[in-house]
Design an enzyme around this catalytic site. Structure first.
Site, PDB file in Angstrom:
ATOM      1  N   GLY A  68      43.090 148.825  76.942  1.00 19.95           N
ATOM      2  CA  GLY A  68      43.046 149.003  78.101  1.00 19.95           C
ATOM      3  C   GLY A  68      44.342 149.290  78.801  1.00 19.95           C
ATOM      4  O   GLY A  68      45.190 148.638  78.953  1.00 19.95           O
ATOM      5  N   SER A 162      40.182 148.814  71.977  1.00 19.52           N
ATOM      6  CA  SER A 162      39.887 149.312  73.193  1.00 19.52           C
ATOM      7  C   SER A 162      40.672 150.493  73.621  1.00 19.52           C
ATOM      8  O   SER A 162      40.668 151.717  72.687  1.00 19.52           O
ATOM      9  CB  SER A 162      39.797 148.238  74.195  1.00 19.52           C
ATOM     10  OG  SER A 162      39.130 148.399  75.388  1.00 19.52           O
ATOM     11  N   TYR A 163      41.164 150.507  74.629  1.00 24.90           N
ATOM     12  CA  TYR A 163      42.052 151.527  75.099  1.00 24.90           C
ATOM     13  C   TYR A 163      43.223 152.052  74.010  1.00 24.90           C
ATOM     14  O   TYR A 163      43.843 152.945  74.196  1.00 24.90           O
ATOM     15  CB  TYR A 163      42.484 151.545  76.526  1.00 24.90           C
ATOM     16  CG  TYR A 163      42.882 153.003  77.103  1.00 24.90           C
ATOM     17  CD1 TYR A 163      41.706 153.556  77.578  1.00 24.90           C
ATOM     18  CD2 TYR A 163      44.235 153.547  77.250  1.00 24.90           C
ATOM     19  CE1 TYR A 163      41.845 154.995  78.508  1.00 24.90           C
ATOM     20  CE2 TYR A 163      44.273 154.643  77.871  1.00 24.90           C
ATOM     21  CZ  TYR A 163      43.167 155.610  78.285  1.00 24.90           C
ATOM     22  OH  TYR A 163      43.339 156.673  78.759  1.00 24.90           O
ATOM     23  N   ASP A 363      29.778 144.065  70.204  1.00 26.84           N
ATOM     24  CA  ASP A 363      30.357 144.867  71.200  1.00 26.84           C
ATOM     25  C   ASP A 363      29.315 145.866  71.693  1.00 26.84           C
ATOM     26  O   ASP A 363      29.144 146.874  70.985  1.00 26.84           O
ATOM     27  CB  ASP A 363      31.722 145.331  71.096  1.00 26.84           C
ATOM     28  CG  ASP A 363      32.379 145.927  72.273  1.00 26.84           C
ATOM     29  OD1 ASP A 363      31.966 145.670  73.484  1.00 26.84           O
ATOM     30  OD2 ASP A 363      33.027 147.013  72.104  1.00 26.84           O
ATOM     31  N   HIS A 420      33.972 142.610  71.447  1.00 24.63           N
ATOM     32  CA  HIS A 420      34.950 143.689  71.702  1.00 24.63           C
ATOM     33  C   HIS A 420      36.475 143.400  71.360  1.00 24.63           C
ATOM     34  O   HIS A 420      37.226 144.094  70.698  1.00 24.63           O
ATOM     35  CB  HIS A 420      35.019 144.013  73.190  1.00 24.63           C
ATOM     36  CG  HIS A 420      35.796 145.316  73.776  1.00 24.63           C
ATOM     37  ND1 HIS A 420      35.427 146.533  73.243  1.00 24.63           N
ATOM     38  CD2 HIS A 420      36.735 145.286  74.384  1.00 24.63           C
ATOM     39  CE1 HIS A 420      36.249 147.418  73.710  1.00 24.63           C
ATOM     40  NE2 HIS A 420      37.168 146.625  74.344  1.00 24.63           N
TER      41      HIS A 420
END
Length: 447
Positions: A68, A162-163, A363, A420
């Site tokens: 993220g 994630s990001y 997730d 996640h």
């Protein structure tokens, strides 16, 4: 985590030079052979013969794990997931399943303004994007190896989630390009957990996940897939023009899924979940105004805002009054989330760098179905044949998840029961997967 050993403060930094402030790191030996870097919610490790030990630096150069834009690798990755310690009241307790059992980990705070990071250049702008972040990360790693040349030949891994599906492939591509001019980075592999790789595929897989897990009704599923899907909603939201159609659909989805279910792990109670605010880019809160309840995050925040802890870390607060898990002064180009990076993953595998994509299967934010589809499609595009058919793998005496391997270069795996942030909710299984990844061996087929 074991309760027997507690630590009042984080150990001092590792010292690589006489003039460095990083001294007397108690868990580092001189036989490091592997380094892992973790970006923005990511760790770095150095692997030595037999064992991996953590590097307690605020930046990471050997194994990168990101999560993220705008959130702290130190606060999330190190203290909530796979670092050697976790806050408990006023002390630290050991994480029994820390990834530094297998490698030395470096946690990189990026971009500038995240966590304890700052710039001495007052002209530096906090308006950043994927391109700026990638170049800054490359410059950091370059300078780190220049300062500590004795580690240039160590095996280097980059991990994240994630990001990090953007950060890591973008950084890895820059490293590969750099090596064509000067061989500096001994990159041996990248691992991406529940990553954003292709905006529409990843985001729109959420509808089927919600429906198949009983979180939304048949009528809501139909609306979420035909009238306004999630990628359309996010695209409108970040452009400041949410249509009435999408607003109605998302209001229904929000109502049915309930604010008392954590989208990052649909099986966990909301208070003990690993819902970290950096992931708001993936889950914009336009429909409801409530904030995310993050108990683990609160404990980490309390610990890292202690003056004695900051002194032990040689950390400074610049431009902010307190340490935050996710920066509130960073202006990140959120539309960069729409840039596909799955093609970069293909380029990386073509360069001979192994890639692992793994998914915590609880997730709903970046569901396993989207990631699996993207990996399978990439394998077909690259002409990679299945070398390990889809099968279970084991951790301890239980099924740890499922895996499939294409050629000897591209792998997909799930972590059963994981969120996640997989190491948070399934630390043992995540460690087993990590061990296999850095050692280049198949996931266990039996107990």
């Amino acid at each position: 985590m074991g309760e027997k050993e507690k630590y009042g403060l984080l150990p001092s930094f590792l010292d690589f030079s006489q003039d460095s402030k990083m001294k007397n790191f108690p868990f580092l030996e001189e036989i490091i052979t592997t380094l892992v870097v973790n970006l923005s919610h990511s760790p770095v490790f150095l692997k030595r013969k037999g064992k991996l030990y953590p590097v307690k630096l605020l930046s990471a150069e050997q194994s990168l794990a990101l999560q993220g834009p705008g959130c702290s690798s130190l606060g999330v990755g190190a203290f909530s997931e796979n670092g050697p310690f976790r806050p408990s009241g006023k002390a630290l307790i050991r994480n029994e399943y820390s990834w530094n059992r297998e490698a030395n980990m470096l946690y990189l705070e990026t971009p500038i303004g995240v966590g304890f990071s700052y710039s001495n250049d007052t002209s530096s702008s906090l308006s950043v994007n994927d391109k700026i972040t990638g170049m800054d990360n490359l410059v950091f790693l370059h300078k780190w190896f220049v300062k500590f040349p004795q580690y240039r030949n160590r095996s280097l891994f980059i991990t994240g989630e994630s990001y990090a599906g953007h950060y890591i492939p973008q950084l890895a591509e820059l490293m590969i390009q750099f090596n064509k001019k000067e061989k500096l980075f001994n990159l041996k592999g990248i691992a991406l957990g529940n990553p954003v790789l292709e905006f529409a595929t990843d985001f729109n897989s959420r509808a089927e996940y919600f429906w198949s897990h009983g979180l939304i009704s048949d009528p809501a599923y139909k609306l979420f897939t035909s009238t306004c899907n999630y990628s359309r909603y996010v695209s409108e939201y970040y452009r400041g023009s949410v249509s009435q159609t999408c607003s109605k659909v998302m209001s229904l989805i929000t109502k049915e899924t309930s604010r008392f279910v954590d989208n990052y792990d649909v099986t966990l109670d909301v208070c003990i979940s690993s819902v970290l605010s950096q992931s708001k880019i993936l889950n914009p809160q336009q429909v409801t105004a409530e904030t995310v309840d993050v108990c683990v995050e609160d404990e980490t925040g309390s610990y890292l805002n202690r003056r004695d802890v900051q002194n032990a870390l040689h950390a400074r607060l610049v431009g902010v009054n307190k340490w935050l898990v996710c920066s509130n002064i960073l202006d990140y180009e959120l539309l960069d989330v729409e840039i596909p990076t799955i093609s970069l993953v293909g380029k990386i595998t073509k360069a001979g760098i192994p890639v692992l994509v793994y998914s915590g299967d609880q997730d709903s934010v970046i569901p396993l179905t989207g990631s699996r589809t993207l990996v399978q499609g990439l394998a077909q595009e690259l002409g990679l044949k299945t070398s390990v058919p889809y099968r279970v793998w084991f951790a301890g005496m239980q099924v740890g998840g499922w895996t499939q391997v294409y050629g000897d270069i591209l792998s997909f795996a799930t972590i059963r029961g994981a969120s996640h942030e997989a190491p948070f909710s399934q630390p043992e299984r995540s460690l087993v997967l990590f061990q296999a990844f850095i050692e280049g061996r198949p996931l266990p087929e039996a107990f």
